[in-house]
Design a protein around this motif. Structure first.
Motif, short mmCIF file in Angstrom:
data_model
loop_
_atom_site.label_atom_id
_atom_site.label_comp_id
_atom_site.label_asym_id
_atom_site.label_seq_id
_atom_site.Cartn_x
_atom_site.Cartn_y
_atom_site.Cartn_z
N ARG A 118 0.64 -1.40 -0.12
CA ARG A 118 -0.08 -0.03 -0.08
C ARG A 118 1.40 1.34 -0.07
NH1 ARG A 118 -3.76 -0.86 -2.73
NH2 ARG A 118 -4.80 1.14 -2.21
N VAL A 119 1.55 1.37 -1.04
CA VAL A 119 2.66 2.18 -1.05
C VAL A 119 1.83 3.77 -1.24
CG1 VAL A 119 4.57 3.21 -2.56
CG2 VAL A 119 4.62 0.76 -1.75
N THR A 120 2.67 4.43 -0.74
CA THR A 120 1.52 5.77 -1.35
C THR A 120 3.44 6.92 -1.88
OG1 THR A 120 2.48 7.09 0.82
CG2 THR A 120 0.95 5.62 1.08
N MET A 121 4.39 6.93 -1.68
CA MET A 121 5.00 7.41 -2.81
C MET A 121 6.34 6.14 -3.51
SD MET A 121 7.05 10.60 -1.09
CE MET A 121 6.06 11.68 -0.26
N ALA A 122 7.02 7.49 -4.35
CA ALA A 122 7.58 6.35 -5.08
C ALA A 122 8.56 7.95 -6.06
CB ALA A 122 7.03 5.33 -5.80
N MET A 123 9.64 7.35 -6.32
CA MET A 123 11.00 7.67 -7.06
C MET A 123 11.32 7.19 -8.49
SD MET A 123 14.02 10.17 -6.24
CE MET A 123 15.05 11.07 -7.49
N LEU A 124 11.00 7.93 -9.54
CA LEU A 124 10.79 7.18 -10.82
C LEU A 124 11.53 8.20 -11.92
CD1 LEU A 124 8.14 4.47 -11.58
CD2 LEU A 124 10.14 3.81 -10.88
N VAL A 125 12.90 7.66 -13.13
CA VAL A 125 12.94 8.55 -13.66
C VAL A 125 12.21 8.52 -14.73
CG1 VAL A 125 15.30 8.07 -12.78
CG2 VAL A 125 14.29 6.48 -14.42
N PRO A 126 12.48 9.70 -15.50
CA PRO A 126 11.69 9.05 -16.86
C PRO A 126 11.72 8.27 -17.48
CG PRO A 126 12.06 11.78 -16.30
CD PRO A 126 12.88 10.52 -15.22
N THR A 127 12.34 7.37 -17.71
CA THR A 127 12.47 7.23 -18.75
C THR A 127 11.96 5.20 -18.17
OG1 THR A 127 14.54 6.00 -17.46
CG2 THR A 127 14.95 6.93 -20.29
N SER A 133 -3.81 2.14 -6.38
CA SER A 133 -4.58 3.63 -6.03
C SER A 133 -4.14 3.08 -4.98
CB SER A 133 -6.18 3.47 -6.45
OG SER A 133 -5.99 1.64 -4.85
N SER A 134 -2.86 2.82 -4.66
CA SER A 134 -2.74 4.31 -3.19
C SER A 134 -1.56 4.92 -3.52
CB SER A 134 -1.95 2.90 -1.92
OG SER A 134 -0.94 2.39 -2.58
N LEU A 135 -0.78 5.04 -4.55
CA LEU A 135 0.10 6.27 -4.82
C LEU A 135 -0.74 7.58 -5.00
CD1 LEU A 135 2.08 5.17 -7.86
CD2 LEU A 135 2.13 5.54 -5.64
N ARG A 136 -0.15 8.33 -4.10
CA ARG A 136 -0.59 9.60 -3.65
C ARG A 136 0.56 10.47 -4.39
NH1 ARG A 136 -1.04 9.19 2.28
NH2 ARG A 136 0.69 10.59 2.36
N THR A 137 1.70 10.28 -4.77
CA THR A 137 3.09 10.52 -4.74
C THR A 137 3.64 10.32 -6.46
OG1 THR A 137 2.58 12.57 -3.45
CG2 THR A 137 5.08 12.60 -4.74
N ILE A 138 4.92 11.07 -7.19
CA ILE A 138 5.49 9.72 -8.00
C ILE A 138 6.62 11.61 -7.98
CG2 ILE A 138 6.13 9.20 -9.85
CD1 ILE A 138 3.48 7.55 -10.22
N HIS A 139 8.01 11.39 -7.14
CA HIS A 139 8.64 11.78 -7.63
C HIS A 139 9.58 11.43 -9.40
CE1 HIS A 139 8.64 13.00 -3.02
NE2 HIS A 139 8.61 14.38 -4.20
N TYR A 140 9.65 12.57 -10.03
CA TYR A 140 10.45 11.83 -10.42
C TYR A 140 11.80 13.14 -11.29
CZ TYR A 140 7.75 15.69 -14.17
OH TYR A 140 7.28 17.25 -14.18
#
Length: 522
Positions: free
Chosen positions: A253-262, A279-286
């Motif tokens: 039930r992860v709410t936040m993650a970080m991924l590079v654009p590729t 659906s638990s995702l609230r924020t993706i940093h890229y």
């Protein structure tokens, strides 16, 4: 300021107690705040009592995310010797160079690296600590959990000068040349933590569950202290596997993650992204590379307005600029090409070749100064003198600020193409190429040209089952950004060279064309 970091973490353990603080997916480990505090105290006491690590010594980690998480900032800042973190996915040659450079007294190593690395590390005088049970006994080789057996979890009682004592080394990416070794103090890391809490939008809270698939030795690890101090949970994944990422996100039930654009581009076309409940995702940093504005729209349609762009660097241990969710919701396509507004606590200049600030809208080199900025590189006075001035770090990025304070990155200085007397910025050409529906990703470099000095050349990866010819794609780019910026040649390739954190390595592409020839841009 003198600080005992263990006391700071103890307060968190008292406040959040049994709340989950750390989950290591592959090795099935789960630690509450209290358990993590006690474990990291034991690790620091073990380092001093059983490995003899003292102030001035260095210990090197070549570890996957779950094992490195046991030795991350919440451990390193409690200790007195200096932690050096390297990327587990770096090449053997890179690891050898890093070990020779920092001369570690102890190396914490994944077991599959024991056979290829052990003799090299022993020749440097290092004691090697394996993180899993030993396949065979060797002199100078120890098992991590055996070393911890019977060690006290009491406060190590180590006091450090927050602004002066260097407790962590990280290696720069080296996408434009050989990497350097950046030095960090407790003050740098606390400034990093606090910078997230000063953002215009707050994304860290007690419900945060931050999944780290990118190496926590690099940019992803900057989110660990902000998560910890808000009472949230860090979740680590070792394998750079997007299908597993989707499974873990649903299960935890992860709410936040970080991924590079590729990787975000790939996620759009993956069946797993629809098969699992994300659906638990609230924020993706890229970050790490600019997002193609043409691809951001489909990502927002699929996942919602949850994206935050972060522009930063190894030398400044915090976001330098952020394009937050509100910016994404209201932005024009042109604004989406920006890196966002300058982050709180950052002093940023855009300067000309003399180091003088330029007006809004003019392109110059970006200089950065903040409490999170390092004071220099380890054993590299020449590099430090060249890249630092009066506390400012000279980023080597070219960009400009608009009238509303939004920062636009147009290129690396070394990636700028000078063709027929005109400056062409690779990022702008790539954005135009990537906007074509047949293009998955592209990289643009300058190649030798007898008349113009350099010609604009592109290497392009097409989407599966897509087709387009060179002339048609060049005409498409000309219509978007003009004739002189458009590629003069295009090579369609199966894949582009990427760094271990997903950055396109233009340097490797460029070197194939230049050989021993000298470029005007250096």
């Amino acid at each position: 300021m003198i600080i005992n970091f263990a006391r700071t973490v103890e307060q968190l353990s008292l406040c959040y107690g049994a709340r989950e603080a750390l989950v290591n997916v592959e090795r099935g480990r789960r630690y509450s705040f209290s358990e993590l505090h006690c474990l990291t105290n034991r690790v620091v006491n073990m380092m001093r009592e059983r490995l003899g690590l003292r102030r001035g010594d260095t210990w090197l980690c070549i570890l996957e995310n779950d094992n490195l998480s046991l030795l991350h900032a919440w451990t390193a800042l409690k200790g007195q010797a200096t932690a050096a973190w390297t990327n587990r996915l770096d090449s053997a040659d890179e690891h050898r160079w890093q070990a020779e450079f920092v001369r570690p007294k102890v190396v914490f190593l994944e077991n599959d690296l024991i056979d290829p690395y052990f003799e090299m590390l022993r020749s440097l005088g290092a004691t090697v600590v394996a993180m899993d049970p030993l396949p065979a006994a060797r002199e100078g080789l120890h098992y991590f959990w055996d070393l911890l057996d019977g060690v006290s979890d009491a406060d190590p009682g180590i006091e450090s000068d927050a602004a002066r004592d260097v407790l962590i080394y990280r290696f720069t990416g080296g996408t434009t040349g050989k990497g350097k070794c950046a030095q960090y103090t407790i003050a740098n890391w606390l400034a990093c933590r606090d910078s997230y809490y000063l953002e215009r939008e707050q994304v860290f809270d007690a419900q945060t569950r931050f999944l780290h698939m990118a190496p926590i030795s690099h940019g992803s690890g900057l989110g660990m202290l902000p998560t910890l101090f808000r009472g949230g949970c860090t979740v680590t994944q070792n394998a750079p596997d997007l299908a597993q990422w989707c499974r873990n996100l649903e299960a935890e039930r992860v709410t936040m993650a970080m991924l590079v654009p590729t990787l975000l581009y790939r996620l759009l076309d993956m069946p797993e992204a629809s098969a699992h409940d994300l659906s638990s995702l609230r924020t993706i940093h890229y970050g790490a590379a600019p997002m193609s504005p043409a691809k951001l729209g489909p990502l927002q349609e699929r996942f919602g307005n949850i994206f935050v762009q972060v522009y930063g660097s190894t030398e400044c241990l915090q976001p330098v600029a952020t394009l937050n969710k509100a910016d994404h919701a209201a932005a024009t396509p042109a604004r989406l090409a920006s890196a966002g507004r300058i982050a709180c606590g950052i002093e940023l200049l855009v300067v000309d070749e003399r180091g003088m600030p330029v007006p809004a809208g003019d392109i110059g080199e970006i200089w950065i100064r903040a409490a999170s900025t390092i004071v220099g590189y380890l054993n590299n006075p020449e590099g430090t003198a060249a890249e630092f001035s009066n506390g400012f770090w000279k980023s080597g990025d070219l960009g400009y600020l608009d009238e509303e304070g939004y920062l636009y990155i147009v290129d690396r200085k070394k990636d700028m193409i000078i063709t027929g007397g005109f400056n062409v910025y690779a990022i702008e050409v790539e954005a135009a190429l990537n906007a074509h529906p047949a293009v998955a990703i592209s990289a643009v470099v300058g190649v030798p040209h007898d008349e113009w000095g350099e010609a604009v050349h592109a290497e392009v990866v097409l989407k599966a089952d897509a087709a387009i010819d060179t002339d048609e794609l060049i005409a498409y780019v000309k219509a978007r950004i003009g004739r002189f910026k458009a590629p003069k040649s295009i090579a369609f390739v199966e894949a582009l060279p990427l760094s271990v954190v997903g950055k396109v390595l233009r340097r490797q592409i460029r070197e194939r064309y230049w050989g021993q020839k000298r470029r005007r841009v250096s």
